[in-house]
Motif scaffolding. Structure first.
Motif, PDB file in Angstrom:
ATOM      1  N   VAL A   1      12.381   8.294  -4.204  1.00  0.00           N
ATOM      2  CA  VAL A   1      11.893   6.945  -3.905  1.00  0.00           C
ATOM      3  C   VAL A   1      12.017   6.718  -2.402  1.00  0.00           C
ATOM      4  N   GLN A   2      10.938   6.208  -1.820  1.00  0.00           N
ATOM      5  CA  GLN A   2      10.940   5.897  -0.387  1.00  0.00           C
ATOM      6  C   GLN A   2      10.415   4.491  -0.175  1.00  0.00           C
ATOM      7  N   LEU A   3      10.990   3.797   0.813  1.00  0.00           N
ATOM      8  CA  LEU A   3      10.506   2.492   1.232  1.00  0.00           C
ATOM      9  C   LEU A   3      10.019   2.618   2.669  1.00  0.00           C
ATOM     10  N   GLN A   4       8.772   2.258   2.900  1.00  0.00           N
ATOM     11  CA  GLN A   4       8.170   2.362   4.222  1.00  0.00           C
ATOM     12  C   GLN A   4       7.872   0.971   4.742  1.00  0.00           C
ATOM     13  N   ALA A   5       8.593   0.586   5.801  1.00  0.00           N
ATOM     14  CA  ALA A   5       8.417  -0.738   6.402  1.00  0.00           C
ATOM     15  C   ALA A   5       7.492  -0.657   7.608  1.00  0.00           C
ATOM     16  N   SER A   6       6.775  -1.740   7.838  1.00  0.00           N
ATOM     17  CA  SER A   6       5.887  -1.815   8.993  1.00  0.00           C
ATOM     18  C   SER A   6       5.694  -3.263   9.386  1.00  0.00           C
ATOM     19  N   GLY A   7       5.126  -3.472  10.583  1.00  0.00           N
ATOM     20  CA  GLY A   7       4.760  -4.806  10.997  1.00  0.00           C
ATOM     21  C   GLY A   7       5.605  -5.418  12.094  1.00  0.00           C
ATOM     22  N   GLY A   8       6.659  -4.750  12.512  1.00  0.00           N
ATOM     23  CA  GLY A   8       7.480  -5.302  13.583  1.00  0.00           C
ATOM     24  C   GLY A   8       6.760  -5.230  14.914  1.00  0.00           C
ATOM     25  N   GLY A   9       7.398  -5.797  15.941  1.00  0.00           N
ATOM     26  CA  GLY A   9       6.809  -5.754  17.261  1.00  0.00           C
ATOM     27  C   GLY A   9       7.436  -6.772  18.183  1.00  0.00           C
ATOM     28  N   LEU A  10       6.763  -6.986  19.308  1.00  0.00           N
ATOM     29  CA  LEU A  10       7.215  -7.930  20.329  1.00  0.00           C
ATOM     30  C   LEU A  10       6.343  -9.178  20.261  1.00  0.00           C
ATOM     31  N   VAL A  11       6.976 -10.331  20.221  1.00  0.00           N
ATOM     32  CA  VAL A  11       6.241 -11.586  20.129  1.00  0.00           C
ATOM     33  C   VAL A  11       6.986 -12.648  20.935  1.00  0.00           C
ATOM     34  N   GLN A  12       6.247 -13.606  21.450  1.00  0.00           N
ATOM     35  CA  GLN A  12       6.866 -14.707  22.171  1.00  0.00           C
ATOM     36  C   GLN A  12       7.460 -15.723  21.201  1.00  0.00           C
ATOM     37  N   ALA A  13       8.445 -16.448  21.674  1.00  0.00           N
ATOM     38  CA  ALA A  13       9.047 -17.505  20.856  1.00  0.00           C
ATOM     39  C   ALA A  13       7.961 -18.460  20.377  1.00  0.00           C
ATOM     40  N   GLY A  14       8.065 -18.835  19.110  1.00  0.00           N
ATOM     41  CA  GLY A  14       7.062 -19.696  18.511  1.00  0.00           C
ATOM     42  C   GLY A  14       5.953 -18.940  17.813  1.00  0.00           C
ATOM     43  N   GLY A  15       5.887 -17.642  18.033  1.00  0.00           N
ATOM     44  CA  GLY A  15       4.857 -16.823  17.422  1.00  0.00           C
ATOM     45  C   GLY A  15       5.182 -16.407  16.006  1.00  0.00           C
ATOM     46  N   SER A  16       4.308 -15.553  15.454  1.00  0.00           N
ATOM     47  CA  SER A  16       4.440 -15.103  14.068  1.00  0.00           C
ATOM     48  C   SER A  16       4.292 -13.596  13.967  1.00  0.00           C
ATOM     49  N   LEU A  17       4.932 -13.043  12.949  1.00  0.00           N
ATOM     50  CA  LEU A  17       4.772 -11.644  12.586  1.00  0.00           C
ATOM     51  C   LEU A  17       4.817 -11.544  11.067  1.00  0.00           C
ATOM     52  N   ARG A  18       4.176 -10.509  10.547  1.00  0.00           N
ATOM     53  CA  ARG A  18       4.218 -10.257   9.108  1.00  0.00           C
ATOM     54  C   ARG A  18       4.707  -8.843   8.872  1.00  0.00           C
ATOM     55  N   LEU A  19       5.813  -8.727   8.159  1.00  0.00           N
ATOM     56  CA  LEU A  19       6.366  -7.428   7.814  1.00  0.00           C
ATOM     57  C   LEU A  19       5.915  -7.031   6.414  1.00  0.00           C
ATOM     58  N   SER A  20       5.727  -5.740   6.225  1.00  0.00           N
ATOM     59  CA  SER A  20       5.391  -5.201   4.911  1.00  0.00           C
ATOM     60  C   SER A  20       6.323  -4.043   4.599  1.00  0.00           C
ATOM     61  N   CYS A  21       6.578  -3.833   3.326  1.00  0.00           N
ATOM     62  CA  CYS A  21       7.413  -2.711   2.908  1.00  0.00           C
ATOM     63  C   CYS A  21       6.907  -2.225   1.558  1.00  0.00           C
ATOM     64  N   ALA A  22       6.451  -0.987   1.536  1.00  0.00           N
ATOM     65  CA  ALA A  22       5.891  -0.415   0.319  1.00  0.00           C
ATOM     66  C   ALA A  22       6.829   0.647  -0.249  1.00  0.00           C
ATOM     67  N   ALA A  23       7.105   0.542  -1.531  1.00  0.00           N
ATOM     68  CA  ALA A  23       7.928   1.530  -2.218  1.00  0.00           C
ATOM     69  C   ALA A  23       7.032   2.557  -2.893  1.00  0.00           C
ATOM     70  N   SER A  24       7.451   3.821  -2.830  1.00  0.00           N
ATOM     71  CA  SER A  24       6.676   4.889  -3.449  1.00  0.00           C
ATOM     72  C   SER A  24       7.616   5.924  -4.053  1.00  0.00           C
ATOM     73  N   GLY A  25       7.070   6.747  -4.932  1.00  0.00           N
ATOM     74  CA  GLY A  25       7.873   7.779  -5.571  1.00  0.00           C
ATOM     75  C   GLY A  25       7.935   7.570  -7.066  1.00  0.00           C
ATOM     76  N   SER A  26       9.000   8.081  -7.669  1.00  0.00           N
ATOM     77  CA  SER A  26       9.160   8.013  -9.114  1.00  0.00           C
ATOM     78  C   SER A  26       9.761   6.666  -9.503  1.00  0.00           C
ATOM     79  N   ILE A  27       8.898   5.682  -9.684  1.00  0.00           N
ATOM     80  CA  ILE A  27       9.317   4.300  -9.923  1.00  0.00           C
ATOM     81  C   ILE A  27       8.879   3.855 -11.312  1.00  0.00           C
ATOM     82  N   PHE A  28       9.844   3.359 -12.084  1.00  0.00           N
ATOM     83  CA  PHE A  28       9.493   2.762 -13.366  1.00  0.00           C
ATOM     84  C   PHE A  28       9.245   1.273 -13.192  1.00  0.00           C
TER      85      PHE A  28
END
Length: 119
Positions: A1-28
């Motif tokens: 099982v692996q979790l892959q996160a993405s979406g970080g970065g540099l932003v100014q105060a007051g701004g927005s970001l959206r993070l995502s994290c997808a799980a993959s592998g042998s998942i029930f």
């Protein structure tokens, strides 16, 4: 099982970001999914979590600014971060309680994604 996160970065105060994290592998199935963060020299702390049924929990310092959601069909959790502050800077990690077909259950961590908020 692996979790892959993405979406970080540099932003100014007051701004927005959206993070995502997808799980993959042998998942029930996946129970709770969540986001944690760790600032330099600090302990890792819970930011928000969401149950499989959609119930959410937020740390007080992100209430009314961040929104956590998930797509069970895609085994993915999201964190919409609005009105970002410099103190939100840190490495953000996703976490998921995964049930595998073996059957076993364990918590897995993503690799972390850096969020930097400039003033």
């Amino acid at each position: 099982v692996q979790l892959q996160a993405s979406g970080g970065g540099l932003v100014q105060a007051g701004g927005s970001l959206r993070l995502s994290c997808a799980a993959s592998g042998s998942i029930f199935s996946i129970n709770d999914m969540g986001w944690y963060r760790q600032a330099p020299g600090e302990q890792r702390e819970l930011v928000a979590s969401v149950s499989r049924g959609g119930s959410t929990n937020y740390a007080d310092f992100v209430k009314d600014r961040f929104v956590i959601s998930r797509d069970n069909a895609k085994n993915t959790v999201y964190l919409q971060m609005n009105s970002l502050k410099p103190e939100d800077t840190g490495v953000y990690y996703c976490n998921a309680e995964v049930h595998t077909p073996l059957p076993t259950s364990a918590h897995y961590w993503g690799q972390g994604t850096q969020v930097t908020v400039s003033s």
